[in-house]
Design an enzyme around this catalytic site. Structure first.
Site, mmCIF file in Angstrom:
data_model
loop_
_atom_site.group_PDB
_atom_site.id
_atom_site.type_symbol
_atom_site.label_atom_id
_atom_site.label_comp_id
_atom_site.label_asym_id
_atom_site.label_seq_id
_atom_site.Cartn_x
_atom_site.Cartn_y
_atom_site.Cartn_z
ATOM 1 N N PRO A 181 26.912 8.550 -43.768
ATOM 2 C CA PRO A 181 27.450 7.219 -43.500
ATOM 3 C C PRO A 181 28.961 7.234 -43.555
ATOM 4 O O PRO A 181 29.575 8.160 -44.089
ATOM 5 C CB PRO A 181 26.885 6.380 -44.654
ATOM 6 C CG PRO A 181 26.830 7.366 -45.784
ATOM 7 C CD PRO A 181 26.487 8.696 -45.164
ATOM 8 N N VAL A 212 19.677 7.344 -50.935
ATOM 9 C CA VAL A 212 20.455 7.797 -52.087
ATOM 10 C C VAL A 212 21.471 8.821 -51.591
ATOM 11 O O VAL A 212 21.105 9.894 -51.102
ATOM 12 C CB VAL A 212 19.540 8.413 -53.160
ATOM 13 C CG1 VAL A 212 20.365 8.887 -54.349
ATOM 14 C CG2 VAL A 212 18.487 7.405 -53.602
ATOM 15 N N ASP A 213 22.753 8.478 -51.724
ATOM 16 C CA ASP A 213 23.809 9.323 -51.166
ATOM 17 C C ASP A 213 24.959 9.435 -52.159
ATOM 18 O O ASP A 213 25.781 8.525 -52.284
ATOM 19 C CB ASP A 213 24.298 8.739 -49.837
ATOM 20 C CG ASP A 213 25.311 9.637 -49.146
ATOM 21 O OD1 ASP A 213 25.520 10.773 -49.625
ATOM 22 O OD2 ASP A 213 25.888 9.210 -48.138
ATOM 23 N N SER A 214 25.016 10.574 -52.847
ATOM 24 C CA SER A 214 26.106 10.779 -53.810
ATOM 25 C C SER A 214 27.427 11.032 -53.119
ATOM 26 O O SER A 214 28.477 11.053 -53.755
ATOM 27 C CB SER A 214 25.775 11.968 -54.725
ATOM 28 O OG SER A 214 25.622 13.163 -53.963
ATOM 29 N N GLY A 215 27.415 11.225 -51.782
ATOM 30 C CA GLY A 215 28.651 11.414 -51.034
ATOM 31 C C GLY A 215 29.280 10.114 -50.571
ATOM 32 O O GLY A 215 30.392 10.128 -50.050
#
Length: 426
Positions: free
Chosen positions: A333, A215-218
């Site tokens: 990422p 989970v990556d909000s960036g």
């Protein structure tokens, strides 16, 4: 300043004196303690005699140092100076014991010395009791290095204030002291800062295939690797017009896009679109586009990912639940940015569900901006009967009948992605 003085009778005399005390005054005190006349005393520090007119701090003596008192009468009898063989407590220039075995045996046999050592330096006291010569020697070297450092600090304080090199050394010493104090404060008040931070992963299923989702909000878009997409049986839906380059900390090749596929989070299914990267060390990243679409919130207090405004709460995985290949590849990422490319001409095209115009490396090897005229032309082609039939066919492959697909495309003005969301949501 507390010191210990080893007398000729192998007795340790504890003293508490001023750092700048004259050696002559120290000898006067020792004359009372040892009955050795002042003029027959020699004070040795690390094997070197300190003259009567010298001061303790100027000679490099620091807190808890061990000094050696030698009688000049005994020195004349035994030779021109103390030898390691004659004195079992003699030290080498690096601070280690000259005769480690004799050092251990001598100290271990003196209850008074052992009592003081166990109080002041429990580590070396334990090493002496257990007969661990290696630990004892290492400890002695460390103490010697520490004393050398303190002596260098004293030299700096006594240096010429107009000496530029000395001032630079003082500045560096002050900086290092601040760093050390900051580190000690962090260890005491913020020890978790030195622990490894595990990224946020949850259990999900893509097309009924379980995987660990990062989970990556960036991340601007949701990303799946080509290998993972193949494992999930989604490569047959890969739209190769959406090729490009994903750039971030590094860069990776975008091989296409999967416009919609079922994603299971908790017990519910949600429609999801993926950007496909040719990056073997990456599996699946749940990015900001899908976090926004499905109204997700990252709840670090309860350590869960809430989906659909809170209707589903999925716990974040602990370190023990993650495979080693994921633990070794934690990191930001690349940011995936792609644009459609015509598979025949290699030129950039667009339609109503393409992302905003950006500069990316296209399949033809160049970079181009999407013009308004191109966008309008692509939009007309996207609504042509031929393209409409392609969309119908792709949506029917997801398990919907032709009538429902046609109706959804009509309601969504030909937008395949919105139509798929409508069909899954219905």
């Amino acid at each position: 300043m507390k010191l210990s003085v080893l007398a000729p009778d192998e007795r340790i005399v504890p003293l508490d004196v001023e750092p700048d005390e004259l050696v002559e005054n120290l000898k006067a005190i020792l004359e009372v303690e040892t009955s050795i006349p002042l003029n027959e005393q020699q004070i040795l520090h690390h094997g070197k005699e300190i003259p009567n007119h010298g001061r303790l701090n100027a000679a490099g003596v620091v807190e808890n140092d061990l000094l050696m008192l030698v009688s000049s009468t005994l020195s004349r009898q035994n030779g021109p100076g103390p030898s390691p063989n004659a004195n079992p407590l003699a030290l080498n220039s690096d601070g280690s014991a000259a005769n480690p075995a004799a050092f251990l045996n001598h100290l271990r046999g003196d209850a008074n010395i052992m009592s003081q050592l166990m109080q002041r330096s429990p580590e070396i006291g334990k090493a002496i009791v257990t007969g661990d010569i290696e630990v004892m020697q290492r400890f002695l070297r460390q103490q010697h290095a520490h004393q050398q450092h303190l002596r260098s600090q004293i030299d700096l304080m006594n240096a010429d204030p107009f000496d530029i090199d000395a001032q630079r050394k003082i500045e560096e010493a002050i900086r290092q002291k601040n760093v050390d104090e900051n580190w000690e404060a962090a260890v005491e008040h913020n020890p978790e800062a030195f622990a490894r931070v595990i990224m946020l992963y949850v259990d999900m299923e893509v097309n009924s295939v379980p995987l660990k989702a990062f989970v990556d909000s960036g991340a601007q878009t949701t990303i799946i690797s080509k290998d993972c997409a193949e494992r999930c049986g989604l490569l047959r839906l890969l739209d190769r017009r959406y090729v490009g380059i994903a750039k971030g900390v590094g860069q990776s090749e975008i091989v296409g896009r999967i416009h919609v596929a079922p994603l299971k989070i908790g017990v519910n299914y949600y429609p999801c679109s993926f950007t496909v990267l040719d990056q073997p060390d990456l599996e699946f990243i749940f990015g900001l586009d899908m976090l926004r679409k499905h109204q997700c919130s990252i709840d670090l207090k309860d350590n869960v990912l809430r989906v659909g405004g809170g209707e589903i709460a999925v716990p974040f995985l602990q370190e023990k639940d993650l495979p080693l290949n994921i633990l070794g590849s934690d990191g930001p990422p690349p940011k995936a940015v792609s644009t459609p490319v015509d598979s025949k001409t290699g030129k950039t095209v667009a339609n109503e569900f393409a992302p905003a115009p950006v500069q990316v490396t296209s399949g033809a090897g160049g970079s181009s901006d999407l013009s308004l005229a191109q966008a309008q032309e692509a939009k007309k082609r996207a609504r042509s009967p031929q393209d409409l039939e392609v969309k119908v066919t792709r949506l029917m492959e997801l398990g919907f009948d032709r009538e429902a697909v046609t109706q959804a495309l009509s309601l969504c003005n030909g937008n395949e992605e919105q139509a798929a969301s409508f069909l899954f949501g219905g």
